[in-house]
Design a protein around this motif. Structure first.
Motif, PDB file in Angstrom:
ATOM      1  N   ALA A  76      76.195 -79.780  46.005  1.00 51.84           N
ATOM      2  CA  ALA A  76      75.883 -78.347  46.043  1.00 51.84           C
ATOM      3  C   ALA A  76      77.169 -77.519  46.049  1.00 51.84           C
ATOM      4  CB  ALA A  76      75.028 -78.026  47.269  1.00 51.84           C
ATOM      5  N   ALA A  77      78.171 -77.973  46.772  1.00 48.67           N
ATOM      6  CA  ALA A  77      79.450 -77.259  46.813  1.00 48.67           C
ATOM      7  C   ALA A  77      80.130 -77.301  45.441  1.00 48.67           C
ATOM      8  CB  ALA A  77      80.360 -77.858  47.878  1.00 48.67           C
ATOM      9  N   ASP A  78      80.071 -78.452  44.764  1.00 50.26           N
ATOM     10  CA  ASP A  78      80.637 -78.542  43.408  1.00 50.26           C
ATOM     11  C   ASP A  78      79.942 -77.550  42.477  1.00 50.26           C
ATOM     12  OD1 ASP A  78      82.420 -80.537  44.090  1.00 50.26           O
ATOM     13  OD2 ASP A  78      81.191 -82.169  43.251  1.00 50.26           O
ATOM     14  N   LEU A  79      78.631 -77.498  42.545  1.00 53.97           N
ATOM     15  CA  LEU A  79      77.883 -76.575  41.691  1.00 53.97           C
ATOM     16  C   LEU A  79      78.295 -75.131  41.970  1.00 53.97           C
ATOM     17  CD1 LEU A  79      75.719 -76.037  39.561  1.00 53.97           C
ATOM     18  CD2 LEU A  79      74.032 -76.038  41.422  1.00 53.97           C
ATOM     19  N   ARG A  80      78.410 -74.769  43.235  1.00 55.15           N
ATOM     20  CA  ARG A  80      78.824 -73.394  43.587  1.00 55.15           C
ATOM     21  C   ARG A  80      80.218 -73.088  43.060  1.00 55.15           C
ATOM     22  NH1 ARG A  80      76.005 -74.656  48.123  1.00 55.15           N
ATOM     23  NH2 ARG A  80      77.835 -75.288  49.288  1.00 55.15           N
ATOM     24  N   ARG A  81      81.144 -74.059  43.160  1.00 54.15           N
ATOM     25  CA  ARG A  81      82.504 -73.846  42.644  1.00 54.15           C
ATOM     26  C   ARG A  81      82.479 -73.613  41.131  1.00 54.15           C
ATOM     27  NH1 ARG A  81      83.824 -77.471  46.636  1.00 54.15           N
ATOM     28  NH2 ARG A  81      83.681 -79.298  45.289  1.00 54.15           N
ATOM     29  N   TRP A  82      81.691 -74.406  40.421  1.00 52.73           N
ATOM     30  CA  TRP A  82      81.601 -74.230  38.967  1.00 52.73           C
ATOM     31  C   TRP A  82      80.927 -72.911  38.618  1.00 52.73           C
ATOM     32  CZ3 TRP A  82      84.838 -76.452  36.091  1.00 52.73           C
ATOM     33  CH2 TRP A  82      85.255 -77.766  36.312  1.00 52.73           C
ATOM     34  N   GLU A  83      79.912 -72.521  39.378  1.00 54.61           N
ATOM     35  CA  GLU A  83      79.254 -71.231  39.125  1.00 54.61           C
ATOM     36  C   GLU A  83      80.237 -70.082  39.341  1.00 54.61           C
ATOM     37  OE1 GLU A  83      74.617 -72.307  40.240  1.00 54.61           O
ATOM     38  OE2 GLU A  83      75.972 -71.667  41.828  1.00 54.61           O
ATOM     39  N   ASP A  84      81.040 -70.169  40.399  1.00 56.21           N
ATOM     40  CA  ASP A  84      82.054 -69.145  40.654  1.00 56.21           C
ATOM     41  C   ASP A  84      83.087 -69.120  39.536  1.00 56.21           C
ATOM     42  OD1 ASP A  84      80.760 -68.502  43.012  1.00 56.21           O
ATOM     43  OD2 ASP A  84      82.180 -69.606  44.294  1.00 56.21           O
ATOM     44  N   ALA A  85      83.509 -70.296  39.073  1.00 57.12           N
ATOM     45  CA  ALA A  85      84.493 -70.377  37.991  1.00 57.12           C
ATOM     46  C   ALA A  85      83.929 -69.784  36.703  1.00 57.12           C
ATOM     47  CB  ALA A  85      84.917 -71.827  37.762  1.00 57.12           C
ATOM     48  N   ALA A  86      82.647 -69.984  36.459  1.00 56.62           N
ATOM     49  CA  ALA A  86      82.028 -69.442  35.249  1.00 56.62           C
ATOM     50  C   ALA A  86      82.042 -67.919  35.263  1.00 56.62           C
ATOM     51  CB  ALA A  86      80.599 -69.954  35.113  1.00 56.62           C
ATOM     52  N   GLU A  87      81.898 -67.346  36.430  1.00 54.11           N
ATOM     53  CA  GLU A  87      81.863 -65.888  36.551  1.00 54.11           C
ATOM     54  C   GLU A  87      83.259 -65.278  36.559  1.00 54.11           C
ATOM     55  OE1 GLU A  87      79.568 -64.813  39.966  1.00 54.11           O
ATOM     56  OE2 GLU A  87      77.744 -65.723  39.174  1.00 54.11           O
ATOM     57  N   ALA A  88      84.229 -65.984  37.117  1.00 55.59           N
ATOM     58  CA  ALA A  88      85.550 -65.394  37.330  1.00 55.59           C
ATOM     59  C   ALA A  88      86.583 -65.781  36.279  1.00 55.59           C
ATOM     60  CB  ALA A  88      86.069 -65.792  38.713  1.00 55.59           C
ATOM     61  N   GLY A  89      86.297 -66.816  35.522  1.00 60.51           N
ATOM     62  CA  GLY A  89      87.316 -67.327  34.609  1.00 60.51           C
ATOM     63  C   GLY A  89      87.323 -66.653  33.259  1.00 60.51           C
ATOM     64  N   ASP A  90      88.314 -67.046  32.467  1.00 58.44           N
ATOM     65  CA  ASP A  90      88.371 -66.570  31.088  1.00 58.44           C
ATOM     66  C   ASP A  90      87.358 -67.370  30.265  1.00 58.44           C
ATOM     67  OD1 ASP A  90      89.483 -69.081  30.513  1.00 58.44           O
ATOM     68  OD2 ASP A  90      91.514 -68.305  30.345  1.00 58.44           O
ATOM     69  N   ALA A  91      87.331 -67.136  28.964  1.00 62.85           N
ATOM     70  CA  ALA A  91      86.330 -67.768  28.113  1.00 62.85           C
ATOM     71  C   ALA A  91      86.423 -69.295  28.143  1.00 62.85           C
ATOM     72  CB  ALA A  91      86.447 -67.251  26.688  1.00 62.85           C
ATOM     73  N   ALA A  92      87.631 -69.829  28.105  1.00 64.66           N
ATOM     74  CA  ALA A  92      87.804 -71.288  28.116  1.00 64.66           C
ATOM     75  C   ALA A  92      87.326 -71.880  29.442  1.00 64.66           C
ATOM     76  CB  ALA A  92      89.256 -71.659  27.861  1.00 64.66           C
ATOM     77  N   GLU A  93      87.682 -71.216  30.539  1.00 64.99           N
ATOM     78  CA  GLU A  93      87.236 -71.692  31.856  1.00 64.99           C
ATOM     79  C   GLU A  93      85.720 -71.562  31.983  1.00 64.99           C
ATOM     80  OE1 GLU A  93      90.988 -70.730  34.769  1.00 64.99           O
ATOM     81  OE2 GLU A  93      89.779 -69.053  34.066  1.00 64.99           O
ATOM     82  N   ALA A  94      85.156 -70.514  31.451  1.00 63.34           N
ATOM     83  CA  ALA A  94      83.703 -70.324  31.507  1.00 63.34           C
ATOM     84  C   ALA A  94      82.994 -71.428  30.728  1.00 63.34           C
ATOM     85  CB  ALA A  94      83.320 -68.948  30.981  1.00 63.34           C
ATOM     86  N   ARG A  95      83.535 -71.812  29.564  1.00 66.28           N
ATOM     87  CA  ARG A  95      82.931 -72.904  28.787  1.00 66.28           C
ATOM     88  C   ARG A  95      83.019 -74.223  29.548  1.00 66.28           C
ATOM     89  NH1 ARG A  95      85.216 -70.026  24.612  1.00 66.28           N
ATOM     90  NH2 ARG A  95      87.113 -71.283  24.609  1.00 66.28           N
ATOM     91  N   GLN A  96      84.167 -74.474  30.164  1.00 65.73           N
ATOM     92  CA  GLN A  96      84.326 -75.701  30.950  1.00 65.73           C
ATOM     93  C   GLN A  96      83.347 -75.702  32.123  1.00 65.73           C
ATOM     94  OE1 GLN A  96      88.137 -76.158  32.880  1.00 65.73           O
ATOM     95  NE2 GLN A  96      87.785 -78.307  33.335  1.00 65.73           N
TER      96      GLN A  96
END
Length: 117
Positions: A76-96
């Motif tokens: 669950a923590a991994d999922l939250r970290r990836w969700e946060d990264a998707a919202e805060a990152g640039d396009a490449a980070e959002a795709r990852q």
């Protein structure tokens, strides 16, 4: 949310029924209960209107996957970290991040016996 010892799931995997999922959410993610209830009502209304069980089946699949993930604090923590990264990152980070989120959801669906999204 309660904690687990040594990375063990917080609760056993519940059956994919409305009652069992509601009870699991009550135990591991009580803040999600209003969304669960609201979405259940919407799925039931859609099923009645269309004389089709598909909206209820999608609801159960979605919430069974949610419970599968939330009952494992590290996942669950991994999922939250990836969700946060998707919202805060640039396009490449959002795709990852989107790719990682997709893998987590696909693995959750597989673990509970559902086809990948």
């Amino acid at each position: 949310m309660t904690t687990s010892a040594a990375g063990q799931p917080l609760i056993p995997e519940p059956p994919a029924t409305v009652a069992a999922l509601r009870q699991a959410i009550r135990q591991i993610a009580p803040a999600a209960l209003p969304a669960f209830t609201r979405e259940l009502d919407q799925a039931a209304d859609q099923s009645r209107q269309g004389s089709d069980l598909a909206p209820l089946q999608r609801f159960i699949a979605q919430w069974a996957a949610y419970v599968h993930i939330q009952r494992q604090p590290a996942l669950a923590a991994d999922l939250r970290r990836w969700e946060d990264a998707a919202e805060a990152g640039d396009a490449a980070e959002a795709r990852q991040a989107a790719s990682a989120i997709g893998r987590i959801l696909d693995e959750a669906h597989s673990a509970i016996g559902l086809p990948a999204r």
